[in-house]
Design a protein around this motif. Sequence first.
Motif, PDB file in Angstrom:
ATOM      1  N   ASN A  23      59.660  40.046  75.795  1.00  0.00           N
ATOM      2  CA  ASN A  23      60.109  41.343  76.607  1.00  0.00           C
ATOM      3  C   ASN A  23      58.997  42.199  77.096  1.00  0.00           C
ATOM      4  N   ASP A  24      57.936  42.331  76.478  1.00  0.00           N
ATOM      5  CA  ASP A  24      57.008  43.220  76.848  1.00  0.00           C
ATOM      6  C   ASP A  24      56.115  42.686  78.040  1.00  0.00           C
ATOM      7  N   LEU A  25      55.827  41.259  77.702  1.00  0.00           N
ATOM      8  CA  LEU A  25      55.332  40.611  78.864  1.00  0.00           C
ATOM      9  C   LEU A  25      56.011  40.487  80.075  1.00  0.00           C
ATOM     10  N   HIS A  26      57.432  40.328  80.039  1.00  0.00           N
ATOM     11  CA  HIS A  26      58.169  40.305  80.959  1.00  0.00           C
ATOM     12  C   HIS A  26      58.169  41.631  81.910  1.00  0.00           C
ATOM     13  N   GLN A  27      58.278  42.774  81.252  1.00  0.00           N
ATOM     14  CA  GLN A  27      58.172  44.151  81.989  1.00  0.00           C
ATOM     15  C   GLN A  27      56.896  44.357  82.537  1.00  0.00           C
ATOM     16  N   ALA A  28      55.576  43.714  81.823  1.00  0.00           N
ATOM     17  CA  ALA A  28      54.227  44.099  82.555  1.00  0.00           C
ATOM     18  C   ALA A  28      54.156  43.162  83.725  1.00  0.00           C
ATOM     19  N   MET A  29      54.911  41.985  83.666  1.00  0.00           N
ATOM     20  CA  MET A  29      54.837  41.011  84.905  1.00  0.00           C
ATOM     21  C   MET A  29      55.526  41.643  86.141  1.00  0.00           C
ATOM     22  N   LYS A  30      56.856  41.842  85.723  1.00  0.00           N
ATOM     23  CA  LYS A  30      57.664  42.743  86.864  1.00  0.00           C
ATOM     24  C   LYS A  30      56.891  43.801  87.503  1.00  0.00           C
ATOM     25  N   GLN A  31      56.266  44.578  86.566  1.00  0.00           N
ATOM     26  CA  GLN A  31      55.688  45.794  87.191  1.00  0.00           C
ATOM     27  C   GLN A  31      54.401  45.446  87.894  1.00  0.00           C
ATOM     28  N   ARG A  32      53.681  44.492  87.614  1.00  0.00           N
ATOM     29  CA  ARG A  32      52.603  44.094  88.192  1.00  0.00           C
ATOM     30  C   ARG A  32      52.899  43.395  89.633  1.00  0.00           C
ATOM     31  N   ALA A  33      54.147  42.409  89.630  1.00  0.00           N
ATOM     32  CA  ALA A  33      54.664  41.831  91.030  1.00  0.00           C
ATOM     33  C   ALA A  33      54.726  43.216  91.938  1.00  0.00           C
ATOM     34  N   ALA A  34      55.877  44.082  91.342  1.00  0.00           N
ATOM     35  CA  ALA A  34      56.100  45.381  92.131  1.00  0.00           C
ATOM     36  C   ALA A  34      54.837  46.050  92.837  1.00  0.00           C
ATOM     37  N   GLU A  35      53.803  46.146  92.094  1.00  0.00           N
ATOM     38  CA  GLU A  35      52.535  46.981  92.246  1.00  0.00           C
ATOM     39  C   GLU A  35      51.992  46.021  93.266  1.00  0.00           C
ATOM     40  N   LEU A  36      51.833  44.708  93.275  1.00  0.00           N
ATOM     41  CA  LEU A  36      51.159  43.994  94.407  1.00  0.00           C
ATOM     42  C   LEU A  36      52.341  43.764  95.643  1.00  0.00           C
ATOM     43  N   GLY A  37      53.293  44.239  95.748  1.00  0.00           N
ATOM     44  CA  GLY A  37      54.056  44.061  96.875  1.00  0.00           C
ATOM     45  C   GLY A  37      55.129  43.051  96.994  1.00  0.00           C
ATOM     46  N   TYR A  38      55.263  42.327  95.649  1.00  0.00           N
ATOM     47  CA  TYR A  38      56.167  41.259  95.755  1.00  0.00           C
ATOM     48  C   TYR A  38      57.653  41.854  95.775  1.00  0.00           C
ATOM     49  N   ASP A  39      58.784  41.276  96.345  1.00  0.00           N
ATOM     50  CA  ASP A  39      59.982  41.769  96.481  1.00  0.00           C
ATOM     51  C   ASP A  39      60.984  40.750  95.848  1.00  0.00           C
ATOM     52  N   ASN A  40      60.258  39.651  95.370  1.00  0.00           N
ATOM     53  CA  ASN A  40      60.878  38.626  94.434  1.00  0.00           C
ATOM     54  C   ASN A  40      59.924  38.124  93.318  1.00  0.00           C
ATOM     55  N   PHE A  41      60.384  38.324  92.193  1.00  0.00           N
ATOM     56  CA  PHE A  41      59.818  38.059  90.990  1.00  0.00           C
ATOM     57  C   PHE A  41      59.208  36.605  90.769  1.00  0.00           C
ATOM     58  N   GLN A  42      60.374  35.755  91.181  1.00  0.00           N
ATOM     59  CA  GLN A  42      59.814  34.419  91.184  1.00  0.00           C
ATOM     60  C   GLN A  42      58.937  34.034  92.185  1.00  0.00           C
ATOM     61  N   ASP A  43      58.571  34.622  93.232  1.00  0.00           N
ATOM     62  CA  ASP A  43      57.426  34.333  94.241  1.00  0.00           C
ATOM     63  C   ASP A  43      56.262  34.801  93.466  1.00  0.00           C
ATOM     64  N   TYR A  44      56.341  35.817  93.039  1.00  0.00           N
ATOM     65  CA  TYR A  44      54.926  36.200  92.222  1.00  0.00           C
ATOM     66  C   TYR A  44      54.606  35.096  90.951  1.00  0.00           C
ATOM     67  N   VAL A  45      55.701  34.897  90.289  1.00  0.00           N
ATOM     68  CA  VAL A  45      55.324  33.919  88.974  1.00  0.00           C
ATOM     69  C   VAL A  45      54.648  32.477  89.777  1.00  0.00           C
ATOM     70  N   VAL A  46      55.458  32.029  90.797  1.00  0.00           N
ATOM     71  CA  VAL A  46      55.086  30.595  91.222  1.00  0.00           C
ATOM     72  C   VAL A  46      53.658  31.013  91.906  1.00  0.00           C
ATOM     73  N   ASP A  47      53.488  32.108  92.801  1.00  0.00           N
ATOM     74  CA  ASP A  47      52.007  32.385  93.400  1.00  0.00           C
ATOM     75  C   ASP A  47      50.994  32.147  92.176  1.00  0.00           C
ATOM     76  N   PHE A  48      51.275  33.003  91.118  1.00  0.00           N
ATOM     77  CA  PHE A  48      50.111  32.893  89.999  1.00  0.00           C
ATOM     78  C   PHE A  48      49.963  31.638  89.234  1.00  0.00           C
ATOM     79  N   LEU A  49      50.988  30.962  89.276  1.00  0.00           N
ATOM     80  CA  LEU A  49      50.742  29.604  88.671  1.00  0.00           C
ATOM     81  C   LEU A  49      50.062  28.431  89.532  1.00  0.00           C
ATOM     82  N   VAL A  50      50.423  28.655  90.890  1.00  0.00           N
ATOM     83  CA  VAL A  50      49.833  27.775  91.925  1.00  0.00           C
ATOM     84  C   VAL A  50      48.196  28.105  91.624  1.00  0.00           C
ATOM     85  N   ALA A  51      47.953  29.410  91.789  1.00  0.00           N
ATOM     86  CA  ALA A  51      46.448  29.579  91.626  1.00  0.00           C
ATOM     87  C   ALA A  51      45.911  29.286  90.507  1.00  0.00           C
TER      88      ALA A  51
END
Length: 73
Positions: A23-51
């Motif tokens: 839970n705590d990791l999920h909330q931190a990831m969603k917050q970071r995705a929003a801070e970076l301007g992602y409007d889709n959490f899935q895109d953030y996770v995939v982008d992170f894993l691609v890198a």
Amino acid sequence: MSGGKPGRPSKGPRTAQTIRFPNDLHQAMKQRAAELGYDNFQDYVVDFLVAAHDRSVKVPGPRRKQEPLPLAG
């Protein structure tokens, strides 16, 4: 008319995968995705894993915030 649906371009073939984050990791990831301007959490996770895996996969990055139009007075 093109006959297609309006919206985002296709991201290509995908495989569905369910991941259960602590839970705590999920909330931190969603917050970071929003801070970076992602409007889709899935895109953030995939982008992170691609890198992390040095892959070149077409992933939509964060969207730039569009300035609102001025109201007519």
